[in-house]
Design a protein around this motif. Structure first.
Motif, PDB file in Angstrom:
ATOM      1  N   THR A  22      -9.126 -11.508  -0.525  1.00 15.29           N
ATOM      2  CA  THR A  22      -7.834 -12.320  -0.976  1.00 15.29           C
ATOM      3  C   THR A  22      -7.340 -13.459  -1.192  1.00 15.29           C
ATOM      4  O   THR A  22      -6.623 -14.149  -1.946  1.00 15.29           O
TER       5      THR A  22
ATOM      6  N   LYS B 208      -0.621  -9.977  12.684  1.00 12.82           N
ATOM      7  CA  LYS B 208       0.494  -9.231  11.797  1.00 12.82           C
ATOM      8  C   LYS B 208      -0.040  -9.591  10.459  1.00 12.82           C
ATOM      9  O   LYS B 208      -0.754 -10.942  10.198  1.00 12.82           O
ATOM     10  N   PRO B 209      -0.188  -8.805   9.686  1.00 13.71           N
ATOM     11  CA  PRO B 209      -0.490  -9.310   8.178  1.00 13.71           C
ATOM     12  C   PRO B 209       0.036 -10.312   7.718  1.00 13.71           C
ATOM     13  O   PRO B 209       1.244 -10.954   8.053  1.00 13.71           O
TER      14      PRO B 209
ATOM     15  N   THR C   6      -7.404  -8.598  10.779  1.00 10.81           N
ATOM     16  CA  THR C   6      -7.801  -7.497  12.059  1.00 10.81           C
ATOM     17  C   THR C   6      -6.816  -7.656  13.075  1.00 10.81           C
ATOM     18  O   THR C   6      -6.541  -7.212  14.100  1.00 10.81           O
TER      19      THR C   6
ATOM     20  N   TYR D 238      -0.514  -9.275   0.943  1.00  9.98           N
ATOM     21  CA  TYR D 238      -0.538  -8.663   1.691  1.00  9.98           C
ATOM     22  C   TYR D 238      -2.092  -8.279   2.433  1.00  9.98           C
ATOM     23  O   TYR D 238      -2.305  -7.879   2.312  1.00  9.98           O
ATOM     24  N   THR D 239      -2.785  -9.798   3.748  1.00  9.28           N
ATOM     25  CA  THR D 239      -3.951  -9.013   3.388  1.00  9.28           C
ATOM     26  C   THR D 239      -4.386  -8.190   5.044  1.00  9.28           C
ATOM     27  O   THR D 239      -2.259  -9.086   5.893  1.00  9.28           O
ATOM     28  N   SER D 240      -4.737  -7.055   5.359  1.00 10.16           N
ATOM     29  CA  SER D 240      -4.535  -6.590   6.247  1.00 10.16           C
ATOM     30  C   SER D 240      -4.917  -7.049   7.954  1.00 10.16           C
ATOM     31  O   SER D 240      -4.245  -6.692   8.814  1.00 10.16           O
TER      32      SER D 240
ATOM     33  N   TRP E  68      -3.815  -3.621  -3.013  1.00  9.44           N
ATOM     34  CA  TRP E  68      -5.449  -4.865  -2.411  1.00  9.44           C
ATOM     35  C   TRP E  68      -5.690  -5.345  -3.990  1.00  9.44           C
ATOM     36  O   TRP E  68      -5.428  -5.581  -5.128  1.00  9.44           O
TER      37      TRP E  68
ATOM     38  N   ALA F 121       0.715   3.639   3.350  1.00  9.46           N
ATOM     39  CA  ALA F 121       1.596   3.406   4.557  1.00  9.46           C
ATOM     40  C   ALA F 121       2.899   4.281   4.888  1.00  9.46           C
ATOM     41  O   ALA F 121       2.924   4.602   3.720  1.00  9.46           O
TER      42      ALA F 121
ATOM     43  N   GLU G 270       5.412   1.548   8.691  1.00  7.12           N
ATOM     44  CA  GLU G 270       4.524   0.022   8.251  1.00  7.12           C
ATOM     45  C   GLU G 270       4.660  -1.254   7.335  1.00  7.12           C
ATOM     46  O   GLU G 270       4.410  -2.269   7.327  1.00  7.12           O
TER      47      GLU G 270
ATOM     48  N   TYR H 216       0.789  -1.490   0.020  1.00  7.88           N
ATOM     49  CA  TYR H 216      -0.093  -0.023   0.169  1.00  7.88           C
ATOM     50  C   TYR H 216       0.867   0.977   0.255  1.00  7.88           C
ATOM     51  O   TYR H 216       1.805   1.169   0.641  1.00  7.88           O
TER      52      TYR H 216
END
Lengths: 261, 304, 657, 358
Positions: free
Chosen positions: C392, C201-202, C198, C194-196, C239, C99, C103, C96
């Motif tokens: 993803t 860690k990603p 929640t 990479y998935t964010s 994304w 970032a 990050e 991203y």
């Protein structure tokens, strides 16, 4: 700050005096400008700074003195000859062409470099058309450089003040000048706009090696970006040298303290 | 030689009339920066008003007063409906607006008062002055001399008005600096209305004199065209300039009309009369090249 | 039609690129608004550029199997980088671009990045900031040389330089790249996104050529996308949606992607390009609609009148006419059709034009629930807006809404070749060709997310309705059960409530209880306006929220929601029985909402335990006093007597399934 | 509303800088041209050609010329009619005195002659501006008309300077009927309008506008004022000259110097004020408006007078006409100083943004 090499003297102003009727605007002023440097002219209001720029690119004819440009000595410049010699400038009170778009204003900056005659232009014929498109590309580079893509086709009259100043700089840059004269490029701007403008000025100087002569009120800015500073007061030179020297010059301090504004 | 002097004096006297029209221009230009092309039309209109009132049975003095009132109303209306809406427009736009105004008057006046040529009788005879004719043999018209006298009187009155009255001083303040005038509390709009009224008055006098001489007719509007070179010669802002310029133009165009056509005819053959029509312009133009600000105008420096 | 691939093996993206360069070499592959015009590259030109870049990277020592970071806005050369890396058998890892350096650090370390290709000075500076902590990072290439003149570090190079080097290399030994491309296999990892995450860690999701090509193909076939589509690429490259639409589908179908001039000019660029295929998250559509409404408020009487009149027409029949056009089975009365045609001439078509949506054939939205009014608005003015479902891990291609079968609250039918089933706990399970290979270096997580039969656990709860449409109701972990055993998805009910403009937030309770009750926050702007129009005076939020008229208004909304819920056998039990309107707005400053404005249900339940008791205790009102933090940092107390209202519920309609 | 521009993107500067970058404009212009070249000649009648279309085109051309000078280069001129006169008399004399000269060449030479005269009267513009210059152009107006009246050679010794235009023969075909003359004028006007548009969007056009907007700045960017202003005078006079030649040859047939009076100059000035200063389109709109207004008044005024039982005669109608002209000029300067062209521009912007407000 930057790695450019400051070269020899390219512009030498010798004993310039300028009068309007009985009023003395400039009295016996001499200083020189070296290639690739940023040269500031400062002084209180009415010190003759703008008059000085006007003498340099021939808008005013001094009564006395000489201008030596690239070794060639003359009594005064002619505005369009100055333009041909590589001078470009901006004005204190924005002097854009109000009826035209940003793009067209910048294109006028390239008029000097356009060779095809009006007949070919009227017919939009080969060379004229090619030339027009070629110069458009050059102008687009300036637009990109100054980050004014979004207002490309807006009539300049509708733009806010800060952007107009930037467009005016763009018009000067479009001419690919070797010497750029800036008359209070940051006057009336907010802090952010000033920072942008500073960055542009430094970038121009750095990337294209353009010699810059600038008038500015904001002392912080002047001391930050200029290599040498001339100080005028009531049409006379009272100081000249590196920013630090000038800052400590008693005459300069007196002039500024005496005319706080 | 005598003929030359006679022509010159005749020219000077008609030049007085040009001056009178030019004066109207200068007044308005000084106070509002408007180059009033409609001044000629105002001369015509004012004269028609007088004649019209006389036609309706009013005595001359009453007709003149009525005409003056009409001119004042006209001045106020012009300010209110035209000038006020054009504040801050470039001078050229204002100039073009006055061209429109001129057309408007030229159309409206004959609708109101009729479009036939009519005389106006001021009671001054248009005969040569006997005394002068007897002594020098020259023909100088009483009427011309009287007209010159009236013009001179008018100039004197105006000078007094400007120097001595409060309004006059205000007018001069406006002419020098609109901002300054505003800051001392003079409503600009009133000033303009007054100036247009004064210009209307000047037009009225000029209209009467011209009308008495040549009849009140549409041709009066052309006086504006004659006044233009006068202004260029004298400078747009100078009352003395308007007077001196008018005299010079008056004299020189008469002299040119007399002396140049024969020369041309000698070269090309034919009739070259009517030089009067353009001579003042060409003269003014040549003069402009030498001294763009006019005889009495102020030199202007472009500040950048 | 004969086989368009002419016997080629189209199973990796580089092969697709070369295929298009051969088949439609003169067609535009990419445009970017730059220097005032849309600079265009044909497929043939793109192939040449990509080869140059690949060869240049190989020269620099980039090796098969390595990861390469890509950071920047959507720019052609960054898309080319993806393909060039894939040519060499490497794995592009887009990050991203907005970032901050800190990050990015985790991903750079996790993926052991040795090469990074970035857009400009800004991104270079970020990398330099954390370079100490990434000893592996050896090469940074930048696209935009502006401002880079005084960066003397030898590991910094411009892409121009590298590509120039590559051009020479490629022309000297053309076979090298051809051989590299030939070595590629569909099972290779094509990209790592990479998935964010929640929590924690990603995680790097490894997707193969095969899975993304499968996903892209199913979408392309589903919507009959051809080589003549235009798409505007403005969503972050990191994304999955952008990767699917702007990279995978573009390469599979051979259509043109268009990169905007800058983030500020997206709207204008959208208008210029007029894409035929469009994707945006609901928030973008919502902002657009808000802008439309605001600008229309400034319009003259006549225009506003026309607009509102025809909007009513569109609301009545627009969506039906759009569907009918597809299925030719509309039974819309002629008068409505005529009115709609007139509206199309005067309002809808011009409106689509100013929004840049004139040419849209298919538009998708996903990522969050979209309000039915919002959704209906776009469909009713003739924009074929649809929803899709995916993540993803599934290449964002699990379900699509088929043309003509649009339901506002479903995400459509499973894509061809995708199996969807619902687990006992209501979780949606997915299996198909578009699934992830693994989480990068996380066998534990990989194992956790796949069940024994190879189904991927989406973590979403949902059900399949009578027409075979998948309906997502909530995150699986949030779904509870009523005491009676019915599935209770609080988010689903809350979203339904929040779609009313008067309701800003809603919090529903019901897990292990015998009925559903709700806290409501009214929308100060909308309700305030509403009140002013009715001359109801009020002094502030608390006052307004307590007005009987307002409660009545909210009650109507809740009853409408109940009516909707009652229609669905699965959800009918979860109708809201009682509600109250909170005396203060839920606020992140008071820890009631997350910073992204998600409701923290547990915290709220604790904080307002007394209110919940009152709701379930059958009281008709309850006094409450709450500590609040004001904007200036001071704190104070808000107190009120809250009225609790009972809501009409409808009997469950049992449909014969 | 009808401007649907989504998807009309430009991928080259050539496409971006074309005269009509919007497709709907191109379609509109094409439709107008087809109508003008095909439909009008097929269905128009004599009255339309002679009384409306031919004078409209010719005045539009003259207005175009004045607009180049006044609208683009900012040099106010009150002498447009005089340059038309130069063109008319020059074309006549070229036809008369040069054996076998093609008529089109005569027209071009007429334009060039007018351009030369224009340069002479433009010389003062180097030192003076604004209404000083307007006065200088008045000098041209009076002087030129006087010359044409007084030098018999110019009118081949006809009494009071009246000339009768020669026949128009191009490639052996005589343009005799009004329809043919209309087509000839149309071709010339379309071509010259196109050229004017091209100049306006080229460096010379920008130089003119720069001089108009801020002459000091123009000089500082390297625009030579003398060259630029004189070129504006020359080109403007060329256009007026050709318009004058067409006025004599295709419209009136015979003209006298007094026909090119100050009134005519004003009329052309009004056209550009009403139509729009500094636009090509404005020249056409203004010409149409100023030409049609008297026709409109002549038809409606007697009708209104009859309705109100007022006596009215021809003179009154012409007075009212003058009055309305004057009022209109003031009205336009106050309400819309950029004229009808700006109104069209605004309307177009509205259509482009529809249904959003402007």
């Amino acid at each position: 700050m930057s790695t450019r090499a400051i070269g020899d003297v390219i512009l030498d102003l010798q004993n310039i005096s300028l009068r309007f009727g009985g009023v003395k605007a400039l009295t016996d002023i001499s200083f020189d400008v070296r290639e690739h440097e940023i040269r500031a002219i400062i002084g209180p209001n009415g010190a003759g700074k703008s008059s000085m720029l006007n003498v340099i690119n021939g808008v005013y004819r001094p009564q006395e003195g000489n201008i030596v440009f690239r070794g060639e000595k003359r009594h005064n410049m002619e505005p369009h000859k100055a333009a041909e010699a590589g001078f470009a400038r901006t004005f204190q009170n924005i002097a854009l062409f109000k009826g035209m778009s940003v793009l067209d204003n910048l294109m006028t900056g390239r008029n000097l470099k356009m060779r095809s005659n009006f007949l070919l232009q009227a017919l939009w014929w080969g060379p004229a058309r090619r030339e027009e498109l070629e110069h458009r590309r050059k102008v687009e580079e300036v637009i990109d450089f100054l980050e004014i893509e979004h207002i490309r086709k807006t009539p300049v009259g509708r733009l806010p003040y800060g952007l107009q100043k930037r467009v005016e700089l763009g018009r000067a840059l479009a001419a690919e000048p070797s010497i750029l004269l800036l008359d209070e490029p940051m006057a009336g701007m907010n802090v952010e706009e000033k920072q942008d403008m500073c960055r542009f000025i430094l970038d121009v100087n750095d990337q294209f090696g353009t010699t810059i002569i600038l008038i500015e009120h904001d002392m912080g800015v002047v001391m930050d970006i200029s290599d040498r500073v001339v100080v005028l007061d009531y049409g006379r030179k009272i100081g000249d040298g590196a920013p630090d020297e000038v800052k400590n010059n008693p005459d300069v301090i007196a002039a500024y303290l005496g005319t706080q504004h | 030689m005598q003929f030359f002097i006679e022509v010159t004096i005749g020219g000077l006297l008609s030049g007085v009339m040009y001056s009178l029209v030019a004066l109207g221009f200068v007044l308005i230009y000084k106070a509002s920066g408007v180059f009033n092309f409609a001044q000629g039309a105002m001369v015509y209109f004012a004269a028609l008003c007088v004649v019209g009132c006389v036609d309706k049975g009013a005595p001359l003095w009453l007709a003149v007063i009525l005409a003056f009132i009409i001119m004042v109303l006209f001045g106020i209306a012009t300010e209110k409906f035209v000038l006020r809406k054009l504040v801050n427009q470039p001078p050229i736009t204002l100039f073009m607006a006055t061209i429109g105004l001129a057309f408007f008057i030229e159309g409206a006046a004959p609708i109101l008062w009729g479009d036939t040529v009519r005389p106006v009788d001021l009671g001054i005879v248009d005969d040569p002055i006997a005394a002068i004719m007897d002594s020098t043999g020259m023909l100088i018209s009483t009427f011309d001399l009287a007209a010159a006298g009236i013009a001179a009187l008018l100039v004197a009155v105006l000078a007094l008005f400007f120097q001595k009255t409060k309004i006059g001083r205000a007018l001069r303040a406006v002419a020098d600096d609109h901002q300054a005038a505003l800051s001392i509390g003079i409503p600009l709009q009133h000033i303009w209305a007054i100036v247009w009224s004064v210009a209307g008055f000047v037009a009225l006098v000029a209209g009467l004199l011209w009308g008495a001489r040549n009849g009140v007719q549409f041709a009066l509007t052309f006086t504006a065209l004659k006044a233009l070179p006068v202004l260029i010669l004298g400078g747009f802002t100078s009352v003395p300039g308007a007077i001196v310029g008018g005299l010079i133009i008056g004299a020189s165009e008469k002299l040119a009309e007399i002396y140049i056509p024969p020369v041309l005819a000698g070269w090309f053959g034919g009739n070259f009369g009517g030089i009067e029509g353009w001579f003042p312009y060409v003269m003014a133009l040549l003069f402009l090249l030498v001294r763009p600000e006019g005889l009495f105008g102020e030199r202007h420096i472009d500040r950048v | 039609m004969s086989d368009p691939t002419m016997g080629e093996r189209l199973d990796t993206f580089p092969r697709y690129l070369l295929h298009h360069a051969r088949v439609r070499g003169e067609r535009p592959a990419m445009r970017e608004k730059d220097m005032g015009i849309w600079q265009t590259w044909t497929w043939a030109e793109v192939a040449v550029e990509v080869r140059a870049l690949a060869a240049g990277l190989a020269e620099l020592g980039f090796r098969r199997g390595e990861n390469l970071a890509i950071i920047g806005d959507n720019r052609p050369r960054l898309y080319w980088t993806m393909c060039a890396v894939q040519m060499l058998g490497g794995v592009p890892v887009p990050l991203y671009q907005d970032a901050v350096a800190g990050e990015m650090l985790f991903v750079l370390q996790d993926a052991e990045i040795r090469f990074a290709i970035v857009e400009d000075q800004e991104q270079v500076d970020k990398l330099l900031e954390i370079r100490e902590q990434c000893p592996a990072l050896q090469h940074i290439l930048f696209d935009e040389p502006r401002g880079m003149r005084h960066y003397t570090q030898t590991f910094l190079q411009s892409m121009d330089e590298v590509m120039a080097m590559g051009r020479i290399h490629d022309s000297n030994s053309h076979d090298f790249l051809d051989a590299e491309i030939a070595r590629g296999s569909p099972g290779d990892v094509a990209v790592m996104l990479y998935t964010s995450g929640t929590t924690g860690k990603p995680k790097g999701v490894c997707q193969t050529h095969s899975s993304f090509i499968t996903a892209a193909k199913s979408g392309v076939e589903f919507d009959h996308l051809g080589a003549s589509e235009d798409i505007l690429s403005y969503l972050p490259m990191a994304w999955v949606g952008d990767h699917l639409f702007s990279y995978a589908q573009a390469l599979v179908a051979g259509f043109t992607i268009n990169c905007p001039e800058s983030g500020d000019t997206v709207m204008n660029d959208l208008r210029e390009i007029g894409p035929t295929y469009y994707f945006a998250p609901p928030r973008v559509f919502e902002n657009l609609l808000t802008q439309v409404m605001i600008r229309m408020e400034d319009a003259g009487q006549l225009k506003r009148g026309l607009f509102h009149y025809f909007m009513k027409v569109a609301k009545r029949c627009g969506a039906e006419i759009l569907d009918a056009g597809v299925k030719n089975a509309g039974n819309v009365p002629f008068s409505d059709r005529f009115n709609y045609a007139l509206g199309n001439l005067l309002i809808y078509a011009p409106l689509r034009n100013v929004l840049g949506m004139s040419r849209i054939r298919v538009a998708y939205t996903a990522g969050a629930a979209i309000g039915p009014d919002l959704f209906r608005f776009y469909r009713s003015i003739g924009v074929n807006l649809k929803q899709l479902y995916g993540s993803t891990e599934t290449c964002a291609a699990v379900c699509f809404q088929p043309d003509g079968e649009i339901k506002f609250d479903s995400v459509g039918k499973p894509a061809p070749g995708v199996e969807v089933k619902i687990a006992a706990n209501g979780e949606v399970l997915v299996r198909g060709g578009m699934m992830l290979k693994e989480y990068y270096k996380r066998p534990d997580a990989t194992a956790e997310s796949l069940d024994a039969e190879g189904y991927f656990l989406t973590g979403d709860a949902g059900f399949i309705d009578a027409d075979g449409h998948l309906k997502i109701i909530d995150r699986a972990k949030d779904v509870g059960k009523l005491a009676g055993g019915a599935v209770f998805a609080p988010n689903y009910v809350e979203n339904k409530l929040k779609f009313f403009q008067y309701i800003k937030e809603a919090v529903c309770f019901g897990h292990d209880r015998d009925m559903v009750c709700a806290f409501i926050n009214i929308d100060m702007g909308a309700v305030g306006n509403w009140a002013e129009r009715r001359n109801i005076a009020y002094s502030g939020y608390t006052d307004l929220a307590g007005k009987a008229e307002v409660l009545e208004l909210v009650q109507q909304c809740v009853e409408e929601v109940n009516a909707e819920l009652a229609r669905d056998a699965m959800l009918a039990e979860t109708q809201v029985h009682r509600f109250l309107v909170l005396h203060k707005e839920l606020d992140p400053d008071d820890d009631e909402l997350t910073r992204t404005r998600k409701v923290r249900r547990g915290f709220i339940a604790e904080k307002y335990a007394v209110l919940i008791e009152a709701l379930y205790g059958g009281k008709t009102s309850q006094f409450i006093e709450t500590q609040v933090k004001f904007e200036d940092g001071r704190s104070g107390k808000v107190a009120a007597d809250l009225v609790i209202r009972d809501v009409k519920t409808l009997p469950v309609v049992k449909k014969a399934a | 509303m009808f401007y649907r521009e989504a998807g009309q993107f430009k991928s080259s500067y050539a496409a971006d800088q074309q005269i009509f970058p919007i497709r709907q404009d191109r379609i509109g212009i094409a439709a107008i041209l087809i109508a003008a070249f095909v439909a009008v000649p097929l269905f128009g009648n004599e009255y339309w050609f002679v009384a409306i279309l031919i004078p409209f085109l010719i005045f539009a051309l003259a207005a175009l010329g004045l607009n180049i000078l006044t609208g683009y280069a900012g040099q106010l001129s009150l002498g447009a009619a005089a340059f038309m006169a130069v063109g008319a008399y020059a074309a006549y004399n070229f036809q008369l005195r040069v054996d076998g000269i093609p008529i089109l060449v005569s027209f071009i030479c007429a334009g060039l002659t007018a351009a030369a005269v224009g340069i002479v009267f433009g010389l003062p513009s180097l030192r003076i501006k604004g209404f000083y210059l307007a006065v200088a152009t008045l000098a041209a107006q009076f002087f030129i008309v006087w010359c044409l009246t007084k030098f018999p050679w110019l009118s081949n010794n006809s009494s009071s300077g009246v000339i009768s235009a020669q026949r128009i023969i191009i490639f052996g075909h005589e343009f005799e009927s009004a329809r043919e003359k209309y087509l000839l004028v149309l071709c010339i006007v379309v071509l010259m309008a196109m050229m004017a548009k091209n100049m306006a969007r080229s460096s010379i056009g920008r130089a003119w506008m720069a001089v108009r907007d801020m002459d000091v700045a123009a000089e500082v960017v390297g625009i030579r004022l003398m060259h630029t202003k004189l070129l504006a005078f020359a080109v403007s006079s060329f256009y007026c000259g050709v318009a004058g030649a067409l006025y004599a040859f295709c419209y009136l047939g015979s003209v006298e110097p007094d026909g090119f009076s100050l009134d005519l100059s004003f009329k052309i000035l009004f056209m550009i004020i009403v139509g729009g200063v500094g636009t090509i389109l404005g020249s056409f709109l203004g010409a149409a408006f100023i030409l049609l207004l008297p026709i409109f008044l002549n038809v409606t005024l007697p009708w209104i007078a009859e309705l109100l039982h007022l006596p009215i005669n021809g003179a009154t109608v012409s007075h009212i006409e003058t009055m309305v002209f004057g009022a209109l000029i003031m009205f336009f300067l106050i309400i819309e100083p950029h004229g009808l062209a700006r109104l069209w521009q605004i309307g177009k912007e509205k259509l482009r943004l529809w249904p959003f407000p402007h």
